[in-house]
Design a protein around this motif. Structure first.
Motif, PDB file in Angstrom:
ATOM      1  N   UNK A 219       0.835  -1.206   0.000  1.00  0.00           N
ATOM      2  CA  UNK A 219       0.000   0.000   0.000  1.00  0.00           C
ATOM      3  C   UNK A 219       0.866   1.250   0.000  1.00  0.00           C
ATOM      4  N   UNK A 220       1.940   1.219   0.779  1.00  0.00           N
ATOM      5  CA  UNK A 220       2.847   2.365   0.813  1.00  0.00           C
ATOM      6  C   UNK A 220       3.516   2.573  -0.538  1.00  0.00           C
ATOM      7  N   UNK A 221       3.865   1.495  -1.201  1.00  0.00           N
ATOM      8  CA  UNK A 221       4.500   1.602  -2.511  1.00  0.00           C
ATOM      9  C   UNK A 221       3.538   2.170  -3.552  1.00  0.00           C
ATOM     10  N   UNK A 222       2.275   1.771  -3.486  1.00  0.00           N
ATOM     11  CA  UNK A 222       1.280   2.330  -4.420  1.00  0.00           C
ATOM     12  C   UNK A 222       1.151   3.832  -4.232  1.00  0.00           C
ATOM     13  N   UNK A 223       1.071   4.255  -2.979  1.00  0.00           N
ATOM     14  CA  UNK A 223       0.947   5.685  -2.713  1.00  0.00           C
ATOM     15  C   UNK A 223       2.180   6.437  -3.179  1.00  0.00           C
ATOM     16  N   UNK A 224       3.352   5.897  -2.892  1.00  0.00           N
ATOM     17  CA  UNK A 224       4.590   6.551  -3.292  1.00  0.00           C
ATOM     18  C   UNK A 224       4.668   6.685  -4.803  1.00  0.00           C
ATOM     19  N   UNK A 225       4.331   5.625  -5.514  1.00  0.00           N
ATOM     20  CA  UNK A 225       4.367   5.674  -6.979  1.00  0.00           C
ATOM     21  C   UNK A 225       3.399   6.708  -7.521  1.00  0.00           C
ATOM     22  N   UNK A 306      -5.967   1.852  -0.944  1.00  0.00           N
ATOM     23  CA  UNK A 306      -5.996   0.610  -0.177  1.00  0.00           C
ATOM     24  C   UNK A 306      -7.381   0.491   0.422  1.00  0.00           C
ATOM     25  N   UNK A 307      -7.673  -0.602   1.067  1.00  0.00           N
ATOM     26  CA  UNK A 307      -8.990  -0.792   1.653  1.00  0.00           C
ATOM     27  C   UNK A 307      -9.096  -0.042   2.977  1.00  0.00           C
ATOM     28  N   UNK A 308     -10.142   0.759   3.112  1.00  0.00           N
ATOM     29  CA  UNK A 308     -10.425   1.408   4.382  1.00  0.00           C
ATOM     30  C   UNK A 308     -11.853   1.073   4.801  1.00  0.00           C
ATOM     31  N   UNK A 309     -12.059   1.090   6.096  1.00  0.00           N
ATOM     32  CA  UNK A 309     -13.392   0.854   6.677  1.00  0.00           C
ATOM     33  C   UNK A 309     -13.610   1.980   7.683  1.00  0.00           C
ATOM     34  N   UNK A 310     -14.616   2.806   7.433  1.00  0.00           N
ATOM     35  CA  UNK A 310     -14.708   4.085   8.112  1.00  0.00           C
ATOM     36  C   UNK A 310     -16.003   4.238   8.889  1.00  0.00           C
TER      37      UNK A 310
END
Length: 386
Positions: A219-225, A306-310
């Motif tokens: 997830x961190x890599x997706x955001x960084x990219x 990424x998946x979030x549940x809010x």
């Protein structure tokens, strides 16, 4: 590493897990506080609070906890709803008339609190100085259209949440939004938590630095990219407009800013105390707490990728999602902050948990350090056998 503070001997494994964090030479300073059934069973701190690692982390050290701030603001707004000063399902424009334009007439406070309003980023490109110009940003948000049909999708609002929720609080309570949160939430519980820190308190604040070489998870890599390669993507604009959102934490202007999304300064004790206050009914009655912690959105998050549940101003546990679980019971709720600080509650185990760090990790949701501490707590409580 000298570990200071207190722990109940039943929770020695938690103390050892906390000490193990400092086996990594990049770990600067941190604190951990845990309450079980209203009793403090762990209250520890260690490491350094300054840039040069010369000043020891103290019992009263504060640190910017970033998005751990959001539930504090949510609770203040939910209190206003309980007092009859806000209808969660009425148009925001009843309180903030200028907001009801550009197709936003139907957006409610519930939409804003659950990140379903379609307002995670500002359309207009703003200059760096706008970060500290409340009026300029709120005018821009009031005038723009939503990024999607409100309620149809969800996308986390990392910083705009602070201006939209903050403007509602400002208008309802007729004071700065940080002051409103402190008056409604922090002072009644005696929490050492501040949104808009007084200059005289700056010497207590830990310097925040990034860890080097930590790559994070997928997830961190997706955001960084996305942020490196797509400057106009929703994710990038959410975190970088106005410029400086991600690089201002050590600036005095940021410490004094009443930005109820991310500029909260506190310690582990204040995070645990906040969630203990929620569990005890000191902040919200059971009906409103149930509303806050009810699932309002789940699945792919347009901002965080990424998946979030809010819930309302909080993130709910996703036991089957490795980067989105607090590591204890499935009804846990709370909020991580950028870089690793985390506060949450487990209502089934009557646990209130606060962890803060000034060593920023790269994770999008839960930091493995906080999860490891929660797992150690579960081991002490023998959660698997419960």
């Amino acid at each position: 590493m000298l570990i200071q503070g207190y722990f109940d001997l039943r929770f020695e494994r938690v103390r050892d897990s906390f000490a193990a964090l400092f086996e990594n030479p990049q770990e600067r300073g941190a604190a951990l506080c845990i309450q079980v059934s209203g009793e403090t069973v762990v209250d520890l701190w260690a490491g350094a609070m300054d840039r040069d690692r010369e000043a020891t982390w103290r019992e009263d050290t504060l640190v910017n906890v970033f998005s751990c701030t959001k539930p504090f603001a949510a609770v203040a707004l939910l209190q206003a709803a309980a007092d009859g000063r806000l209808d969660l399902d009425a148009p925001v424009s009843r309180v903030w008339p200028e907001f009801g334009q550009a197709g936003k007439e139907g957006i409610t406070a519930r939409h804003l609190l659950s990140h379903t309003a379609g307002m995670p980023a500002i359309h207009e490109s703003l200059p760096p100085e706008a970060l500290y110009d409340w009026h300029r940003v709120t005018v821009a948000l009031a005038g723009q259209s939503s990024w999607w049909t409100p309620g149809a999708e969800h996308g986390y609002s990392p910083i705009t949440y602070g201006w939209t929720i903050g403007e509602l609080l400002r208008r309802i309570d007729d004071m700065g939004p940080g002051k409103a949160v402190e008056a409604r939430v922090c002072r009644p519980l005696g929490l050492d938590f501040h949104i808009g820190l007084a200059e005289g308190q700056f010497e207590r604040v830990a310097h925040v630095g990034r860890a080097k070489g930590w790559t994070g998870d997928a997830a961190a890599q997706r955001m960084l990219n996305a942020m490196m390669r797509e400057p106009n993507s929703l994710s990038t604009r959410s975190f970088t407009n106005p410029p400086g959102v991600m690089t201002s934490t050590n600036k005095p202007e940021w410490r004094g800013l009443e930005q109820v999304a991310a500029s909260g300064h506190g310690n582990a004790r204040s995070l645990a105390g906040f969630y203990a206050g929620l569990l005890s009914g000191a902040l919200l009655d059971s009906e409103m707490l149930s509303e806050m912690t009810r699932e309002h959105a789940v699945g792919d998050d347009r901002t965080l990728l990424t998946s979030t549940r809010l819930g309302l101003g909080c993130m709910l546990d996703q036991p089957g999602v490795a980067n989105a679980t607090y590591g204890l019971g499935p009804r846990s709720f709370g909020h991580p902050g950028a870089g690793g600080s985390t506060g949450f509650a487990d209502p089934d185990l009557d646990i209130a948990f606060g962890f803060v760090t000034n060593t920023l990790g790269p994770y999008v949701l839960m930091d493995p350090r906080a999860q490891a501490l929660a797992r150690a707590l579960g081991d002490c409580l023998d959660v698997s056998a419960a």
